[in-house]
Structure formats: structure tokens, C-alpha cells
Motif scaffolding. Sequence first.
Motif, PDB file in Angstrom:
ATOM      1  N   GLU A 176      -2.228 -10.497   9.061  1.00  0.00           N
ATOM      2  CA  GLU A 176      -1.203  -9.942   7.929  1.00  0.00           C
ATOM      3  C   GLU A 176      -2.544 -10.628   6.775  1.00  0.00           C
ATOM      4  O   GLU A 176      -2.685  -9.875   5.301  1.00  0.00           O
ATOM      5  N   ARG A 215      -3.253  -7.480   4.253  1.00  0.00           N
ATOM      6  CA  ARG A 215      -3.099  -7.861   2.352  1.00  0.00           C
ATOM      7  C   ARG A 215      -4.586  -7.447   1.568  1.00  0.00           C
ATOM      8  O   ARG A 215      -4.482  -7.288   0.672  1.00  0.00           O
ATOM      9  N   ASP A 220      -5.527  -4.136   2.006  1.00  0.00           N
ATOM     10  CA  ASP A 220      -5.064  -2.801   1.490  1.00  0.00           C
ATOM     11  C   ASP A 220      -5.348  -2.984  -0.148  1.00  0.00           C
ATOM     12  O   ASP A 220      -5.157  -1.673  -0.869  1.00  0.00           O
ATOM     13  N   GLU A 221      -5.648  -4.495  -0.525  1.00  0.00           N
ATOM     14  CA  GLU A 221      -6.057  -3.995  -2.091  1.00  0.00           C
ATOM     15  C   GLU A 221      -7.180  -3.247  -2.357  1.00  0.00           C
ATOM     16  O   GLU A 221      -7.532  -2.525  -2.961  1.00  0.00           O
TER      17      GLU A 221
END
Length: 407
Positions: A286, A290, A293-294
Amino acid sequence: MLYDLHELQRSFLAPLAAFSGTSSQLFSHPYSPLAYTPVSRQLAAAYELVHRLGKDYEKPAWGLSQTEIQGRTVAVTERVQIAKPFCNLIHFSRDFPEADQDPKILLVAPLSGHHATLLRETVRALLPEHSIYVTDWVDARMVPQSAGPFHLDDYVLYIQEFIRALGPDVHVMSVCQPTVPVLAAVSLMASRKDPKMPRSLIMMGGPIDTRQSPTQVNRLATTKPYAWFENNLIHRVPSKYPGAGRRVYPGFLQHAGFIAMNPDRHMHSHYDFYQHLIKGDEDDAEAHRRFYDEYNAVLDMPAEFYLDTIRVVFQEQQLPKGQWHVRGEQVRPQDIQGVALFTIEGELDDISGLGQTHAAQGLCSGIAPELKQQFTAPRCGHYGIFSGSRWRTLICPKIKDFIRQHA
């Protein structure tokens, strides 16, 4: 043409990304019988990896709906304070009776390919004790041509408008690219004896003087002529977007440049992600999601702004040489007085080398020594300056103390 080819490629990859995303769920969801086959984890991991490599990445949400103040959970509301064609000034309003008494911070996010949400951890760490305003830059492909061009000079004027709107007690904090236009904005205000001067300047990992410890980014900008950037990196937005026809430096080219700087690191990161999925290390997986994704969510920059930055900041170093003029006015950092200055660098920064940000200390010769402070974070890279454990435990506390000292 290149932008159109990129959009065509995305159209071809979209079905594959959708298929692989669905297939990953089929082999991992607890209600799916396929999740209990002998090689289900390997298949689910492989499909998810393909999905993440092929999917589109939209601008992430800030996700800052609450914070902790004095042991209480407080609601946070994201509001647009000022709306401009190329930037929205976002205020994170806290539902707390004494919130207005906290120091105000204008956090100037970089316009360098990523969305302002890259500073999410920066905002999260500062929110409990500060009133935070952030420059949320608009993807240039979403800005109609009727809004006109956007130059580096316009960036400087935007910052001045935001500073004046927030009043003379604001602390201006800039991360990476905006250190240069922020210093210019405040310098010009000082030269005019503007009564709305900010209380302090906090500059982090920025290219104020790229002659100091040149990095790979600096060398690229100086080994290629200006015409090369204009002829090879500037493209027009396709017709499907509101900014159709606008000349931009596409985000996908900037992203490719980011990846090319450290290809081995990204390859190992994706391989580790695959291994985490197989082993069931969901927390590590995860964390990878994260971050990427950024990292993979990029925006287009206005061509005028990008080319101005290449020439003014990297090729001609006009700011440290005292040769920069904004709308005919010379930028004179030596005119700044009574404004506290804090410069922060990372020891291992491979974007803005050692000494590039601290150069502001010498340029701002009119600021009294007792109002100046500088810090080089040990074993800290570029992103570690504003995100991660070193930001939270080492750098953020120093910024809080500096602001309280000069509030």
C-alpha cells in the motif's frame, strides 16, 4: 504530433489496464473461487503490476479531512480562497475556535510536473499549529487559450497577489522550483516598500544559484541550447482537452525524465512491490501504491513558463547574477529587510545540489544576521526534505520553531 501519439497509445493501453485490474481482483478477492487456486497470489500480483504500469493517473485528492489539535480531532475543509486561470489558492480551514490565532503559512508548491498534492505530508504535519494556504497549480491542458499565456513573470505576480491577500503577517514557504520566483516576488515588494511584506521566507531545496554543485538536471539544461528545448519538448494540447491548441511542456515527457534519472531504483521498487503482493505484505504494498499514485500523476506546464525557467534560472542564472528583470523592474534580493530567512537543503539532494538554496543567504544581504538561519538535513534526498520520516522528525520541528520565533 507527439502529444497525439501519446493519447493514441493511452487509448490502446486503456483496455489492457482495465482487463488486468479486473483479473487481479478475480485472483485476490476473498469471495472469488479463483483466489484459492495454487498460483493465485502470483497471478494477482502480476496482473496488478501490469494494471498499475498501464493505467492513467489522475490528480490525487488531498485527503486531509481532519487533523489533531490539542488532543482533539478537528474537521478540515478545503476551500478555494482565490481562483486564477492557472492556479487556485487553497485554504485548509480548521473547525477550531482559536484557529485564526495560529500563524499563517503560504505554502508555494512547485509547478514542475507534479500536482500540488505532492506536498500532502508537508501540509499534514503543519496543519495542527498553522493556518495553511497552498498554491494548487492548474494543469495547463485544462486552461483555454483565451486565458492567454503564462510566463515566469506571471508566476511572480501571482505570488505577490497571494502574499498581499493574506496580509503582512504571513510566512511564505517555498519548496523546490518556486524558491526562485518567490524570492523575486518578495524582492520586488521590498524595492517598492510594500507594506504587505511577509513575516518570513522559508526556502527548501530550490535552484536559486544553479552554479553551485550542478546536478544532472542542471547539466541537461546547460548542455542543450534554448532552441533545442523549444523545438523538441514543446507540443500543442490535443483537441479533446479544454486547452486545445495551447503550447505546453507535456507532463508525460517530464515524467519520462524523472524515471530516466533513476531507472534502476524504479525497477527495483516495482519488483519489490510484486514480491510484497506475493508474500501478503499489504502495508508495504500500500505504501508503494500511495507513492506511485502521486508520482505518476503529472500535469502539463505552460510552454512560456517552462522555457523562461530554462533560460532565466538554469542557463543564464539571472537571479544570482543580479540580471533578472520582471516586467522591467530589476530583482534586488539585497533590498529585503526585516524579513526572517530560513534556507533548508538535503545532503543527498540530486535535484537541487548543495549550496543552491543556501545561496539566498548571501543574496539577501539586507537581512540582519539574527534573522537568518540555514540547515542541511543529513542523509536526506530531495523528496525527503518535505515528505517522509526525516521531514516529520527533523525538518518540520525546526520550521515550527522558526515560525514561532518570528511570529
